[in-house]
Design a protein around this motif. Structure first.
Motif, PDB file in Angstrom:
ATOM      1  N   ALA A 107     -25.921  19.952  21.590  1.00  0.00           N
ATOM      2  CA  ALA A 107     -25.227  18.524  20.801  1.00  0.00           C
ATOM      3  C   ALA A 107     -23.530  18.841  21.019  1.00  0.00           C
ATOM      4  O   ALA A 107     -22.902  17.826  21.116  1.00  0.00           O
ATOM      5  N   ASN A 108     -23.108  19.753  21.857  1.00  0.00           N
ATOM      6  CA  ASN A 108     -21.752  19.951  22.031  1.00  0.00           C
ATOM      7  C   ASN A 108     -21.677  20.136  23.551  1.00  0.00           C
ATOM      8  O   ASN A 108     -22.030  20.677  24.284  1.00  0.00           O
ATOM      9  N   ARG A 109     -21.226  18.745  24.238  1.00  0.00           N
ATOM     10  CA  ARG A 109     -21.088  18.726  25.620  1.00  0.00           C
ATOM     11  C   ARG A 109     -20.324  19.586  26.329  1.00  0.00           C
ATOM     12  O   ARG A 109     -20.316  19.992  27.466  1.00  0.00           O
ATOM     13  N   SER A 110     -19.330  19.753  25.523  1.00  0.00           N
ATOM     14  CA  SER A 110     -18.151  20.822  26.209  1.00  0.00           C
ATOM     15  C   SER A 110     -18.653  22.215  26.279  1.00  0.00           C
ATOM     16  O   SER A 110     -18.646  22.845  27.452  1.00  0.00           O
ATOM     17  N   VAL A 111     -19.611  22.819  25.504  1.00  0.00           N
ATOM     18  CA  VAL A 111     -20.200  24.010  25.508  1.00  0.00           C
ATOM     19  C   VAL A 111     -21.233  23.969  26.521  1.00  0.00           C
ATOM     20  O   VAL A 111     -21.338  24.986  27.340  1.00  0.00           O
ATOM     21  N   VAL A 112     -21.963  22.974  26.635  1.00  0.00           N
ATOM     22  CA  VAL A 112     -22.801  22.755  27.768  1.00  0.00           C
ATOM     23  C   VAL A 112     -22.227  22.767  29.179  1.00  0.00           C
ATOM     24  O   VAL A 112     -22.788  23.310  30.084  1.00  0.00           O
ATOM     25  N   GLY A 113     -21.085  22.319  29.208  1.00  0.00           N
ATOM     26  CA  GLY A 113     -20.254  22.275  30.578  1.00  0.00           C
ATOM     27  C   GLY A 113     -20.046  23.643  31.050  1.00  0.00           C
ATOM     28  O   GLY A 113     -20.065  24.265  32.044  1.00  0.00           O
ATOM     29  N   ILE A 114     -19.660  24.558  29.928  1.00  0.00           N
ATOM     30  CA  ILE A 114     -19.338  25.891  30.000  1.00  0.00           C
ATOM     31  C   ILE A 114     -20.651  26.670  30.296  1.00  0.00           C
ATOM     32  O   ILE A 114     -20.435  27.701  31.282  1.00  0.00           O
ATOM     33  N   LEU A 115     -21.754  26.395  29.801  1.00  0.00           N
ATOM     34  CA  LEU A 115     -22.971  26.943  29.827  1.00  0.00           C
ATOM     35  C   LEU A 115     -23.445  26.658  31.456  1.00  0.00           C
ATOM     36  O   LEU A 115     -23.842  27.721  32.075  1.00  0.00           O
TER      37      LEU A 115
END
Length: 204
Positions: free
Chosen positions: A136-144
């Protein structure tokens, strides 16, 4: 949820009145309903095929966790804390037991970062149950996704082979030193974010 024998020393019980780790005892009784939420990428959900729900209250200090799969041989899972962006690498197989095995691996990673035993014990015991969810959090997905690229480099550099759990701990620690844009106005890197979280909890 039982800790690995490599970490757990003392009387460890998830719902007991006393938790003792390295001589530290906490007598606060924890609810049997404590849980954490695991937001998985589609490719990981396709592997696990869990029941997916809308996440509710989260009981852990590190917050929700995001996870994906690395199609290495053997395949690995990479998990990242939404609150601190702390990364954890671990074997994926068997995929169906990933959530049950994760708290023990997290305990080893937290210990690698020098987190206090009491903090580790409390965090693990609050991960008794898991609720799977979509990302749900695109910022965290980007870091992932960025951590996946870096992890692949380090796995090749370490010539990782099945069973080299110490390598996974070392690589997890190296990833945690990475400056991450969501943390630029504060601790900058996940390892520093973890230390700030632990320190804030100790002062509360």
């Amino acid at each position: 949820m039982w800790l690995s024998n490599r970490y757990c020393r003392g009387d460890c019980h998830p719902h007991g009145k006393a938790i003792s780790v390295d001589g530290l005892t906490d007598r606060r009784k924890l609810s049997s309903a404590v849980m954490f939420h695991l937001h998985c990428t589609k490719k990981l959900l396709d592997r696990i095929k869990p029941e997916v729900a809308v996440p509710g209250q989260n009981d852990t200090a590190l917050g929700n966790w995001y996870a994906t799969v690395l199609f290495w041989k053997p395949q690995l899972a990479l998990l990242v804390s939404e609150r601190t962006l702390l990364p954890v690498l671990m074997p994926l197989a068997p995929a169906a037991t990933l959530a049950r095995r994760f708290p023990a691996q997290l305990a080893l990673v937290l210990k690698e970062h020098g987190a206090p035993s009491e903090f580790i014990a409390q965090e693990v015991w609050r991960m008794d149950k898991v609720q799977y969810a979509k990302t749900a959090n695109r910022s965290v997905v980007g870091i992932l996704n960025e951590f996946v690229k870096q992890a692949e480099f380090w796995l090749a550099a370490y010539a990782y082979e099945k069973g080299d759990d110490d390598d996974l701990l070392a690589i997890s620690a190296k990833l945690a030193e990475t400056p991450c844009s969501p943390l630029y106005k504060g601790p900058v890197s996940p390892d520093r974010a973890l230390h700030e979280l632990v320190r804030a909890g100790a002062q509360a």
